[in-house]
Design a protein around this motif. Structure first.
Motif, mmCIF file in Angstrom:
data_model
loop_
_atom_site.group_PDB
_atom_site.id
_atom_site.type_symbol
_atom_site.label_atom_id
_atom_site.label_comp_id
_atom_site.label_asym_id
_atom_site.label_seq_id
_atom_site.Cartn_x
_atom_site.Cartn_y
_atom_site.Cartn_z
ATOM 1 N N VAL A 251 41.037 18.240 42.627
ATOM 2 C CA VAL A 251 40.268 19.119 41.737
ATOM 3 C C VAL A 251 40.670 20.574 41.949
ATOM 4 O O VAL A 251 40.831 21.342 40.994
ATOM 5 C CB VAL A 251 38.757 18.937 41.977
ATOM 6 N N ALA A 252 40.843 20.964 43.214
ATOM 7 C CA ALA A 252 41.175 22.355 43.521
ATOM 8 C C ALA A 252 42.508 22.758 42.902
ATOM 9 O O ALA A 252 42.631 23.844 42.306
ATOM 10 C CB ALA A 252 41.208 22.557 45.035
ATOM 11 N N HIS A 253 43.513 21.909 43.040
ATOM 12 C CA HIS A 253 44.827 22.240 42.471
ATOM 13 C C HIS A 253 44.768 22.299 40.944
ATOM 14 O O HIS A 253 45.383 23.189 40.321
ATOM 15 C CB HIS A 253 45.867 21.214 42.927
ATOM 16 N N ALA A 254 44.042 21.370 40.336
ATOM 17 C CA ALA A 254 43.922 21.376 38.875
ATOM 18 C C ALA A 254 43.201 22.635 38.394
ATOM 19 O O ALA A 254 43.586 23.248 37.387
ATOM 20 C CB ALA A 254 43.183 20.118 38.407
ATOM 21 N N LEU A 255 42.156 23.029 39.120
ATOM 22 C CA LEU A 255 41.389 24.211 38.747
ATOM 23 C C LEU A 255 42.233 25.480 38.890
ATOM 24 O O LEU A 255 42.220 26.348 38.008
ATOM 25 C CB LEU A 255 40.140 24.308 39.623
ATOM 26 N N LYS A 256 42.975 25.572 39.975
ATOM 27 C CA LYS A 256 43.820 26.752 40.173
ATOM 28 C C LYS A 256 44.874 26.864 39.074
ATOM 29 O O LYS A 256 45.117 27.961 38.535
ATOM 30 C CB LYS A 256 44.491 26.688 41.544
ATOM 31 N N ALA A 257 45.487 25.740 38.724
ATOM 32 C CA ALA A 257 46.508 25.757 37.675
ATOM 33 C C ALA A 257 45.907 26.169 36.335
ATOM 34 O O ALA A 257 46.479 26.991 35.605
ATOM 35 C CB ALA A 257 47.167 24.388 37.572
ATOM 36 N N LEU A 258 44.735 25.620 36.010
ATOM 37 C CA LEU A 258 44.107 25.954 34.737
ATOM 38 C C LEU A 258 43.669 27.419 34.711
ATOM 39 O O LEU A 258 43.802 28.091 33.683
ATOM 40 C CB LEU A 258 42.908 25.044 34.483
ATOM 41 N N ALA A 259 43.159 27.927 35.830
ATOM 42 C CA ALA A 259 42.751 29.330 35.890
ATOM 43 C C ALA A 259 43.936 30.243 35.609
ATOM 44 O O ALA A 259 43.810 31.262 34.913
ATOM 45 C CB ALA A 259 42.143 29.646 37.256
ATOM 46 N N GLY A 260 45.106 29.879 36.158
ATOM 47 C CA GLY A 260 46.296 30.665 35.868
ATOM 48 C C GLY A 260 46.667 30.629 34.396
ATOM 49 O O GLY A 260 47.031 31.657 33.805
ATOM 50 N N THR A 261 46.560 29.469 33.794
ATOM 51 C CA THR A 261 46.860 29.331 32.374
ATOM 52 C C THR A 261 45.888 30.136 31.524
ATOM 53 O O THR A 261 46.281 30.822 30.574
ATOM 54 C CB THR A 261 46.799 27.846 31.958
ATOM 55 N N VAL A 262 44.599 30.042 31.863
ATOM 56 C CA VAL A 262 43.561 30.758 31.114
ATOM 57 C C VAL A 262 43.750 32.263 31.238
ATOM 58 O O VAL A 262 43.641 33.002 30.254
ATOM 59 C CB VAL A 262 42.163 30.341 31.608
ATOM 60 N N ARG A 263 44.056 32.717 32.437
ATOM 61 C CA ARG A 263 44.242 34.159 32.612
ATOM 62 C C ARG A 263 45.417 34.650 31.774
ATOM 63 O O ARG A 263 45.334 35.708 31.126
ATOM 64 C CB ARG A 263 44.466 34.491 34.085
ATOM 65 N N ALA A 264 46.515 33.922 31.796
ATOM 66 C CA ALA A 264 47.689 34.326 31.015
ATOM 67 C C ALA A 264 47.362 34.361 29.526
ATOM 68 O O ALA A 264 47.761 35.289 28.805
ATOM 69 C CB ALA A 264 48.845 33.373 31.286
ATOM 70 N N ALA A 265 46.617 33.359 29.055
ATOM 71 C CA ALA A 265 46.252 33.321 27.638
ATOM 72 C C ALA A 265 45.332 34.476 27.278
ATOM 73 O O ALA A 265 45.464 35.090 26.210
ATOM 74 C CB ALA A 265 45.585 31.989 27.315
ATOM 75 N N ALA A 266 44.392 34.793 28.180
ATOM 76 C CA ALA A 266 43.413 35.844 27.904
ATOM 77 C C ALA A 266 44.046 37.230 27.821
ATOM 78 O O ALA A 266 43.499 38.131 27.185
ATOM 79 C CB ALA A 266 42.333 35.837 28.977
#
Length: 353
Positions: A251-266
């Motif tokens: 879960v932690a790795h998936a969350l970190k990866a998604l947070a990076g994606t979301v930040r880049a998109a934002a």
């Protein structure tokens, strides 16, 4: 005042001013300290973080302030430190409210003004023996509890941290007994760090979600998402070698990866509803994985309450700034005042010690 025995107590002094360092060393030796090491710069004392930590550390805040506070933060928070509960007295020639705040925020016990008399030094040492505060542990803070009252929504227990200075000075010290106390307390800190990291990540997500839904996500929401990876990394490095931590890691790795994606998109536009929903789901899954014995609903309520409290403080700050600017007829730059923007302090950490 009790007649304490310092014959087993070890201390370290970090001070770039040779005369000041020698004065403190001489005072502690006259008090009967067994060993007092003197370092002329912070990097020379780095070995203390992995060797046998002394019972008391005096750190000068004037010569290398950034390095000094980084050292104290590392002493309190790094998993490899053998005694993260050592007494810490920060010394300075120029005390200011801002300096006191920094000492408090990194986990220092006290701030001592130079030049200090032998009696003042002894009084501070005695205070650490007789009236030291209990410790609180959050996602990015370990140290004495300086809260006047608990933050809204925060459920942070107070730890009776081992005080080797007191144990030795009062004749209660045994090597095996102290090691047992330290090991138990360090284990408790590690557990709390993991639990609080899960809560902290969920807090950052919940706070950021409304801002991420805007056509142009606001800077504060983007910055909050950007901090998720650091807390996830700290949580992962605190997983012990025993037990099955695969669910947490996944879960932690998936969350970190998604947070990076979301930040880049934002940074360039709105974040999709699917990504926002998934970010929230993963943050809650992480809380559940880290603390399976606590109902998820209770953790969600804690996070929601903390976010509401933080938003309220941001509004109060904005209103105070607007009132001050209106009173002067100008904004902070001297230009005619305008309606206040939705600005606030640096990204939040939940909950501060």
């Amino acid at each position: 005042m009790p007649d304490y025995d310092f014959s087993q107590v070890d201390a370290a002094i970090i001070d770039g001013q040779a005369n000041a360092g020698r004065v403190f060393r001489d005072v502690l030796i006259r008090l009967g300290f067994r060993r007092v090491e003197l370092f002329d710069q912070v990097k020379a004392a780095a070995g203390l973080l992995t060797a046998a930590m002394p019972d008391l550390v005096l750190v000068d805040a004037d010569g290398e302030p950034a390095e000094a506070f980084q050292f104290i933060r590392a002493l309190r928070n790094e998993p490899s430190v053998p005694n993260p509960f050592a007494g810490i007295i920060v010394t300075t020639w120029t005390p200011t409210p801002a300096l006191l705040t920094r000492v408090t925020n990194v986990g220092g016990d006290d701030l001592l003004l130079k030049p200090a008399s032998p009696k003042q030094v002894r009084d501070r040492v005695v205070s650490l023996i007789e009236s030291r505060k209990g410790f609180v542990v959050t996602a990015d803070y370990t140290g004495p509890d300086r809260r006047k009252s608990p933050r809204e929504g925060a459920l942070v227990p107070v730890l009776d941290a081992p005080n080797t200075l007191r144990l030795k000075a009062t004749g209660q010290w045994t090597q095996s007994g102290a090691r047992l106390l330290l090991n138990d307390a360090i284990a408790a800190v590690t557990t709390q760090k993991r639990l609080r990291a899960g809560i902290q990540v969920a807090f950052l997500v919940e706070f950021a979600l409304p801002g991420l839904a805007r056509p142009a996500p606001d800077r504060m929401s983007i910055d909050h998402v950007g901090r998720i990876g650091g807390f996830v990394d700290d949580l992962l490095r605190r997983l012990d070698q025993e037990g099955d931590h695969a669910p947490i890691e996944a879960v932690a790795h998936a969350l970190k990866a998604l947070a990076g994606t979301v930040r880049a998109a934002a940074e360039s536009g709105p974040v999709s509803a699917d990504d926002r929903d998934q970010l929230q789901s993963l943050s809650r899954a992480l809380m559940r994985a880290v603390d399976p014995d606590r109902p998820l609903e209770a953790m969600v309520r804690e996070v929601s309450s903390a976010v509401a409290g933080y938003r309220s403080r941001l509004e109060q700050i904005a209103q105070a700034k607007a009132a001050g600017a209106a009173g002067n007829g100008t904004d902070n730059t001297g230009a005619p005042s305008a309606p206040p923007a939705a600005a606030g302090p640096a990204p939040a950490t939940l909950p501060a010690g």
